[in-house]
Design a protein around this motif. Structure first.
Motif, mmCIF file in Angstrom:
data_model
loop_
_atom_site.group_PDB
_atom_site.id
_atom_site.type_symbol
_atom_site.label_atom_id
_atom_site.label_comp_id
_atom_site.label_asym_id
_atom_site.label_seq_id
_atom_site.Cartn_x
_atom_site.Cartn_y
_atom_site.Cartn_z
ATOM 1 N N UNK A 47 4.311 5.895 37.936
ATOM 2 C CA UNK A 47 5.608 6.200 37.391
ATOM 3 C C UNK A 47 6.057 7.583 37.769
ATOM 4 N N UNK A 48 7.379 7.532 38.296
ATOM 5 C CA UNK A 48 7.836 8.837 38.626
ATOM 6 C C UNK A 48 8.839 9.265 37.473
ATOM 7 N N UNK A 49 8.661 10.647 37.121
ATOM 8 C CA UNK A 49 9.539 10.713 35.672
ATOM 9 C C UNK A 49 10.671 11.669 36.151
ATOM 10 N N UNK A 50 11.496 12.072 35.293
ATOM 11 C CA UNK A 50 12.887 12.608 35.694
ATOM 12 C C UNK A 50 13.342 12.318 36.935
ATOM 13 N N UNK A 51 13.572 10.679 36.950
ATOM 14 C CA UNK A 51 13.982 10.162 38.278
ATOM 15 C C UNK A 51 15.533 9.896 38.264
ATOM 16 N N UNK A 52 16.595 10.655 37.391
ATOM 17 C CA UNK A 52 17.673 10.296 37.540
ATOM 18 C C UNK A 52 18.492 10.650 39.035
ATOM 19 N N UNK A 53 17.837 11.768 39.647
ATOM 20 C CA UNK A 53 18.463 12.117 40.799
ATOM 21 C C UNK A 53 18.058 11.112 41.970
ATOM 22 N N UNK A 54 17.063 10.410 41.843
ATOM 23 C CA UNK A 54 16.795 9.395 42.556
ATOM 24 C C UNK A 54 17.534 7.811 42.312
ATOM 25 N N UNK A 55 17.921 7.774 41.042
ATOM 26 C CA UNK A 55 18.651 6.730 40.524
ATOM 27 C C UNK A 55 19.999 6.767 41.138
#
Length: 265
Positions: free
Chosen positions: A213-221
């Motif tokens: 799991x990669x957390x705080x992934x909004x930038x990747x999305x």
């Protein structure tokens, strides 16, 4: 409109599943459903699209195909638990197995049933064969993740967040995939979560999720302009999109496993 058709898939899938419990032959219907589809109740009363879609969304009603062999059939709206014996008779072919068809095991029958459904709804953000942009980050355990470095492996990316009901619903099925390929180092499962690390850790205490799991992934999305969740993408060994889907359909796990197996060849 796409979300409506996904809902319809669940409606039909749920009905056919219950009907198939009473028969030996696997039924593999394909239906074309849209806003012009004719839907009536058992008295012959016709329903508008708005009315029947509203009733099915309550979870108390399902659509019964009037002709199992007609892709453009009309439907009867019935309340759950009130499936007419007439319908069961229409699909019940007894214990006879057609010539040339072996007696399927429960697992084979289930796989055949999943294969008969329409392919899960695709995401608008990807195309088959696309070489997607790479990213570099770290997972929740501090392990560095660079997508480009995973070339040569089959990679499944799952974009999700804790407050997303279909995201939570699919987690047990995704865990089964991880278990299936746990001894294969050439398959990598990455879950890109929008939530903060501490929130994910609390969530995992009651709901195990066995992806890395990669957390705080909004930038990747945001790299892929994802705005619908869950979104899943499977990359082949060359890093190209082999499968992509949005939300969660009953046969999503079937297509995920099928794609992974084909990509490993």
């Amino acid at each position: 409109m796409k979300n409506i058709f996904l809902l319809l898939l669940f409606i039909i899938a749920g009905f056919v599943t219950r009907a198939q419990d009473t028969v030996k032959k696997v039924v593999t219907p394909h239906f074309n459903i849209n806003t012009n589809t004719v839907v009536k109740d058992s008295t012959g009363k016709a329903y508008t699209f708005k009315d029947w879609i509203g009733l099915t969304r309550t979870g108390e009603y399902v659509l019964r195909p009037d002709d199992m062999n007609n892709a453009n059939t009309s439907f009867t709206l019935i309340k759950k638990g009130a499936i007419p014996p007439k319908y069961l008779t229409a699909v019940n072919t007894g214990n006879t197995i057609p010539a040339g068809q072996k007696n399927l095991s429960p697992e084979e029958a289930e796989e055949q049933r999943m294969a008969s459904y329409p392919k899960p709804m695709e995401s608008e953000n990807f195309t088959i064969g696309q070489q997607i942009e790479s990213f570099t980050t770290s997972d929740m355990n501090g392990k560095k993740v660079k997508l480009k470095d995973l070339r040569g492996k089959v990679v499944m990316l799952n974009f999700w967040f804790i407050g997303c009901p279909p995201c939570r619903k699919e987690i047990p099925e995704l865990n089964k995939l991880v278990e299936l390929y746990k001894d294969n180092p050439n398959v990598v499962f990455l879950a890109v979560a929008l939530d903060a690390r501490w929130d994910i850790k609390d969530f995992l205490k009651t709901t195990p999720f066995n992806f890395d799991i990669i957390d705080d992934g909004r930038l990747i999305a945001n790299i892929y302009k994802i705005h619908l969740y869950p979104t899943s993408v499977i990359l082949d060994k060359e890093g190209k999109v082999a499968f992509h889907t949005v939300s969660f359909a009953a046969n999503s796990p079937y297509w995920m496993k099928k794609t992974i197996n084909e990509s490993l060849k």
